[in-house]
Scaffold this active site. Sequence first.
Site, PDB file in Angstrom:
ATOM      1  N   LEU A   1       0.853  -1.184   0.000  1.00 21.17           N
ATOM      2  CA  LEU A   1       0.000   0.000   0.000  1.00 21.17           C
ATOM      3  C   LEU A   1       0.885   1.229   0.000  1.00 21.17           C
ATOM      4  CD1 LEU A   1      -2.915   0.827   2.448  1.00 21.17           C
ATOM      5  CD2 LEU A   1      -0.852   2.236   2.454  1.00 21.17           C
ATOM      6  N   ASN A   2       0.504   2.261  -0.788  1.00 17.33           N
ATOM      7  CA  ASN A   2       1.147   3.559  -0.582  1.00 17.33           C
ATOM      8  C   ASN A   2       0.115   4.676  -0.610  1.00 17.33           C
ATOM      9  OD1 ASN A   2       1.600   2.654  -3.442  1.00 17.33           O
ATOM     10  ND2 ASN A   2       2.501   4.668  -3.718  1.00 17.33           N
ATOM     11  N   ASP A   3       0.235   5.680  -1.421  1.00 18.42           N
ATOM     12  CA  ASP A   3      -0.490   6.931  -1.264  1.00 18.42           C
ATOM     13  C   ASP A   3      -2.009   6.770  -1.118  1.00 18.42           C
ATOM     14  OD1 ASP A   3       2.045   7.451  -2.141  1.00 18.42           O
ATOM     15  OD2 ASP A   3       1.477   8.906  -3.663  1.00 18.42           O
TER      16      ASP A   3
ATOM     17  N   TYR B   1      -1.153   5.919 -11.107  1.00 15.27           N
ATOM     18  CA  TYR B   1      -0.463   6.672 -10.071  1.00 15.27           C
ATOM     19  C   TYR B   1      -1.446   7.557  -9.312  1.00 15.27           C
ATOM     20  CZ  TYR B   1       4.265   5.245 -11.480  1.00 15.27           C
ATOM     21  OH  TYR B   1       5.403   4.530 -11.728  1.00 15.27           O
ATOM     22  N   SER B   2      -0.928   8.400  -8.449  1.00 20.96           N
ATOM     23  CA  SER B   2      -1.769   9.126  -7.496  1.00 20.96           C
ATOM     24  C   SER B   2      -2.690  10.138  -8.162  1.00 20.96           C
ATOM     25  CB  SER B   2      -0.901   9.834  -6.465  1.00 20.96           C
ATOM     26  OG  SER B   2      -0.478   8.936  -5.476  1.00 20.96           O
TER      27      SER B   2
ATOM     28  N   ARG C   1       2.924  14.514 -12.156  1.00 19.97           N
ATOM     29  CA  ARG C   1       1.946  13.559 -11.640  1.00 19.97           C
ATOM     30  C   ARG C   1       1.209  14.078 -10.401  1.00 19.97           C
ATOM     31  NH1 ARG C   1       7.089  11.134 -11.068  1.00 19.97           N
ATOM     32  NH2 ARG C   1       7.921  11.152  -8.943  1.00 19.97           N
ATOM     33  N   ASP C   2       0.263  13.261  -9.949  1.00 17.56           N
ATOM     34  CA  ASP C   2      -0.457  13.418  -8.677  1.00 17.56           C
ATOM     35  C   ASP C   2      -1.416  14.606  -8.686  1.00 17.56           C
ATOM     36  OD1 ASP C   2       1.398  11.445  -8.096  1.00 17.56           O
ATOM     37  OD2 ASP C   2       2.649  12.741  -6.841  1.00 17.56           O
TER      38      ASP C   2
ATOM     39  N   GLU D   1       6.024  16.081  -5.022  1.00 13.90           N
ATOM     40  CA  GLU D   1       4.963  15.110  -5.227  1.00 13.90           C
ATOM     41  C   GLU D   1       3.732  15.491  -4.408  1.00 13.90           C
ATOM     42  OE1 GLU D   1       6.726  10.883  -6.475  1.00 13.90           O
ATOM     43  OE2 GLU D   1       6.820  11.228  -4.312  1.00 13.90           O
TER      44      GLU D   1
ATOM     45  N   GLN E   1      -3.079   3.494  -3.455  1.00 12.36           N
ATOM     46  CA  GLN E   1      -2.291   2.794  -4.460  1.00 12.36           C
ATOM     47  C   GLN E   1      -1.929   1.416  -3.930  1.00 12.36           C
ATOM     48  OE1 GLN E   1       0.865   4.618  -6.818  1.00 12.36           O
ATOM     49  NE2 GLN E   1       0.268   6.594  -5.974  1.00 12.36           N
TER      50      GLN E   1
END
Length: 491
Positions: A48-50, A109-110, A167-168, A222, A66
């Site tokens: 797991l991340n963001d 992605y985020s 990104r993000d 980010e 994510q």
Amino acid sequence: MFLVEWTKEERYKRLEEIPAEQYQALLEETTQSKWRQHFHIQPPTGLLNDPNGFVYHEGLYHLFYQWFPLGPVHGLKYWYHVTSSDLVSFESHGPVIIPDTKYDSHGAYSGSGIVQDNRVKLVYTGNHRDSDWQRIPYQIVAALESDKVTKKTIIEGPAPGYTSHFRDPKVWYENGYYYIVIGAQRTNSTGTIVIYESDDFNDWRFKGELGTEYNEFGYMWECPDYFELDGQDVVLFCPQGIEKSGDQFNNTYQSGYLIGDLDKETFRMEHGEFTELDNGFDFYAPQTTLGANGERILFGWMGLPDTDYPTDAENWAHCLTIPRVLSVENGRLRQRPLPALEKMRGAVETAEGYAMKHNIKLHPYEGSCYELIVDVLENESTEFYIELRVSKKESTRLIYNRADKRFTLDRFDSGALSEKVEGFTRSVVLEEDLTKLQIFVDESSIEIFLNNGEKVMTSRIFPRKDATGIRTSTESGQVYFKFTKYDLTVN
């Protein structure tokens, strides 16, 4: 199934490609982990991340994260979906954003969420790699339908003057316009935030950069976020490549905020200094939304890129923080635990009295899953210590030096930590003398709120099952404590 070295092919293997029995084995391995959390959002398997797509709509919070399902590494990212009416109990819906188009072929992605045309829409970065493995970022809108997800690309590639690190997106609506801020890297390898604008959510115009005093502050920014709070404009972002400076910026990557006034025509911001959001070991990529009562709520990733923790050997990694309510007070952000978390409180125990040197008191309650409120009613010591998750060989130490107003989190003896971690202590200097701690302890984490959210310190810890005690002592002088401990019920 744990792999020490992951090849490119293994990192970009699709969940849909592996046999059902292989994934079932991963699920069983993760379930049996001795460090699984009780009241934090964590992955069923893998990494797991963001936190992403956080939005409130028609009585329900939507939250995504994510997810690489096949192991504790960064690979082909999906968005895993959970919902909640109160941000205490969650219902899992599995992966909803699946990397199944050319534009997100190498990962979703985020990004963020917004309610538009009475539907939840997600704006995220699709990661595409060409035949030469060159990254091409696409900004994508995904609309959540009852039985499907529809996708549309709205921004192709980076704007001129920026690299593929683009990104993000965070989206919001204000005064008849939709805005998106995107984390970016200039071609001179410095980080920034760029802004797009639209009046119909279809055609987006590049408006330039968010103007700040930090023009050469790291090589990439980010996970930007923007919102108004208590009459102030607030920008969150995660700069990479910041030099350590005393107690500041001691993790691999940083996460912090600016507070000031943003001109919506020039996008120039007058602001104070960049301040870290969390002074512990494990906090990154925060995202906020407006809650049911108009409050600003934050989740963060309790982890960091390139972190080596013992759960890797069990094929899973990381979790999200508890939800926090933000406010601006005296020019600073304060973070307090979401009040609804009090629903988890079970049996309560209290203890109070003096802690002194050579009079170490083992409090009569123990546990590995609790909320602990510590009131410091009198403090005549030079330094005092509160030790949590204590056994004969282990403890997580909280240290407060009264003269310097310095609070230190020491996890040197907190159990199975790799020698590769970025140090074992983190410290922060408080503006006022320490009078109150609110601490959330889960099976493998600790979140410490100091002086009603003046500062927060978040960390993963990996103690043994028998490390359950609580202990206090002082360097010299005495401290009068009141402890209130709530057992926390498991979702």
